[in-house]
Each structure stands twice: as C-alpha cells, then as structure tokens.
Design a protein around this motif. Sequence first.
Motif, PDB file in Angstrom:
ATOM      1  N   ALA A   1       0.807  -1.222   0.000  1.00  0.00           N
ATOM      2  CA  ALA A   1       0.000   0.000   0.000  1.00  0.00           C
ATOM      3  C   ALA A   1       0.838   1.269   0.000  1.00  0.00           C
ATOM      4  CB  ALA A   1      -0.935  -0.003   1.206  1.00  0.00           C
ATOM      5  N   GLY A   2       2.155   1.135   0.060  1.00  0.00           N
ATOM      6  CA  GLY A   2       3.024   2.313   0.054  1.00  0.00           C
ATOM      7  C   GLY A   2       3.133   2.993   1.403  1.00  0.00           C
TER       8      GLY A   2
ATOM      9  N   ALA B   1       7.237   1.995  -7.158  1.00  0.00           N
ATOM     10  CA  ALA B   1       7.836   3.163  -7.814  1.00  0.00           C
ATOM     11  C   ALA B   1       6.816   4.240  -8.164  1.00  0.00           C
ATOM     12  CB  ALA B   1       8.563   2.715  -9.085  1.00  0.00           C
ATOM     13  N   LEU B   2       5.538   4.009  -7.868  1.00  0.00           N
ATOM     14  CA  LEU B   2       4.505   4.965  -8.248  1.00  0.00           C
ATOM     15  C   LEU B   2       4.413   6.122  -7.263  1.00  0.00           C
ATOM     16  CD1 LEU B   2       1.550   2.637  -9.341  1.00  0.00           C
ATOM     17  CD2 LEU B   2       3.355   3.632 -10.756  1.00  0.00           C
ATOM     18  N   ALA B   3       3.962   7.261  -7.761  1.00  0.00           N
ATOM     19  CA  ALA B   3       3.671   8.400  -6.891  1.00  0.00           C
ATOM     20  C   ALA B   3       2.474   8.052  -6.014  1.00  0.00           C
ATOM     21  CB  ALA B   3       3.359   9.634  -7.731  1.00  0.00           C
ATOM     22  N   PRO B   4       2.400   8.612  -4.806  1.00  0.00           N
ATOM     23  CA  PRO B   4       1.312   8.283  -3.879  1.00  0.00           C
ATOM     24  C   PRO B   4      -0.085   8.431  -4.486  1.00  0.00           C
ATOM     25  CG  PRO B   4       3.000   9.518  -2.728  1.00  0.00           C
ATOM     26  CD  PRO B   4       3.392   9.517  -4.178  1.00  0.00           C
ATOM     27  N   THR B   5      -0.316   9.479  -5.261  1.00  0.00           N
ATOM     28  CA  THR B   5      -1.637   9.683  -5.848  1.00  0.00           C
ATOM     29  C   THR B   5      -1.986   8.586  -6.836  1.00  0.00           C
ATOM     30  OG1 THR B   5      -1.424  12.082  -5.606  1.00  0.00           O
ATOM     31  CG2 THR B   5      -3.082  11.282  -7.145  1.00  0.00           C
ATOM     32  N   GLU B   6      -1.019   8.208  -7.659  1.00  0.00           N
ATOM     33  CA  GLU B   6      -1.253   7.145  -8.639  1.00  0.00           C
ATOM     34  C   GLU B   6      -1.477   5.816  -7.936  1.00  0.00           C
ATOM     35  OE1 GLU B   6       0.672   5.426 -12.813  1.00  0.00           O
ATOM     36  OE2 GLU B   6       1.825   6.793 -11.539  1.00  0.00           O
ATOM     37  N   LEU B   7      -0.694   5.550  -6.892  1.00  0.00           N
ATOM     38  CA  LEU B   7      -0.856   4.301  -6.144  1.00  0.00           C
ATOM     39  C   LEU B   7      -2.227   4.243  -5.476  1.00  0.00           C
ATOM     40  CD1 LEU B   7       0.466   1.677  -5.126  1.00  0.00           C
ATOM     41  CD2 LEU B   7       1.349   2.984  -3.185  1.00  0.00           C
ATOM     42  N   ALA B   8      -2.683   5.374  -4.935  1.00  0.00           N
ATOM     43  CA  ALA B   8      -3.983   5.418  -4.254  1.00  0.00           C
ATOM     44  C   ALA B   8      -5.133   5.119  -5.205  1.00  0.00           C
ATOM     45  CB  ALA B   8      -4.182   6.776  -3.601  1.00  0.00           C
TER      46      ALA B   8
END
Length: 262
Positions: free
Chosen positions: A53-54, A71-78
Amino acid sequence: MTERSLAINGLTCGYPKHEVLKELSLPRICAGSVTVMIGPNAAGKTTLLRAIAGLLPARGEVNFDGRNLLALAPTELAGLVTYMPQVLPQGVALTTIEAVITALRVAPDRRGDSDAAVHAEAAAVLNRLNIGHLSLTPLDELSGGQRQLVSLAQAIVRRPAVLLLDEPTSALDPRHQIDVMSAVREIAIEDGMIVMVVLHDLNLALAWADTVVLLVDGKIAAAGPPEEAITSATLETAYRVRARVERCSQGRLQVIYDGKSV
C-alpha cells in the motif's frame, strides 16, 4: 487480453533496525481471486500489506499490470490500491453514509461524480454489507464490529484494482464474518479485484480463500490452495500446535485443535 495479476519479487521491508521481510517472493496473484495471509503474530502479514500500500519503505518489485507499485507516486498508487487497517480511527464526527461518501470523494477518478451518484453508490455498498440501516447513525455510536464493517465499505466503494484487508473479521460475530467474507469474495469475482486478506481464523481461510499464504518469521512456510497450505504439518511448524484438518459432514474442510505440540 492478458489477465491482470500481481507479482511480488524480492520484497524487503520493515522498520528501522529491523527487517521484517527479506527478499520475499509470492506466487502470481490473479484478478478475481482472494488470497489469505495467515501465520503467527509478528510473522510479517501486516508489514506485507502496508508495503504494497506504500505505507512502509520497501525494496524489490510489486508488479501490477506492467508497473512496479513501489515506484509509483502516492496519488497514482492510491488510485489502484486500497488498504483497510486493523485499527480504525476514533472520534470522527460523521454518520455512516457520510464516511463512505467521503472515502469515495477522495478517490482520484471519482471527484467529478454528481452528489446523487455518489450517494447512491455509498448506499448500495452499505446494503451489500447488510448495514444499510446504519446509514444515518454517527460513527461514534457504532459498536467495534459495526465500525469495522463501515471501514470495509469505505474500502470497497473506491473500487480499487488491489484491495488489502488487515483482519477485517476480527471484531465480528459469526453472522457478520460470513457477511464480510461473502462480500469480499463476491467483489473479487464480479469486479475483477485482486484481494489480499490477513486472517487469524484458519477455518475462515479454508472456507473463503482461493490461495493461502502461510508466513513464519517473514518467510513463506507454505503457499497454495487452502487444503495444501493448511495441513497438520504446516500448522505444527508455524503455530506449534497439534491439529487435524478434516472434512465435516457437509464436506467442508475444518481445523480441529488437539493441543500444543511439544
């Protein structure tokens, strides 16, 4: 079309001065399936979900749909992953349906939805979990089990590609455990989600999992279909108990504990 899946390779993560998981790799997890993580306390189950979940620094690869989630930005991961923790926040001055609407509103791809559409979807999720009658009840008036169901509704309503649930049945009575696990399995199949669930109840794991992963000391002790991962031998190794895994009169597998092993 290639089936979407999650692949974990060489995952290392933990806390300062203490690596919980080291070079952990899991079999490929396919969309539309429920994978249950089991194991003794401090085995690394929650750490694994939090890393995906980062929420924890991690090294390695968590590949989904051609992308390394780490490696994803938090917004993209969310937008792809939703995590439901064990411990729920207290003192939130919202009603049940307001809490679910708020969760939906913060989803990156749902911020433009109309108020009517958001309200209807929130109500549908609450009804799906059989708690629609609690829609107008303030969160601080709910029992622990009811709050857990609301938290699950907040996770489901965002329609993530990967849904991570940390002990979603721990505060629930048997009827609501069935409600939760049947809903989890239904959304995995119907919505094509990858669902990973931490459970301590091995009989729930046997009943609802497509795949069971048994973690011990941050390492995989067994992984596969429930009847292969949960056996007398693996339970003695992991939990140091004597137990039998047998079929009941209805043909369902169940764990019967005989005592502690020597």
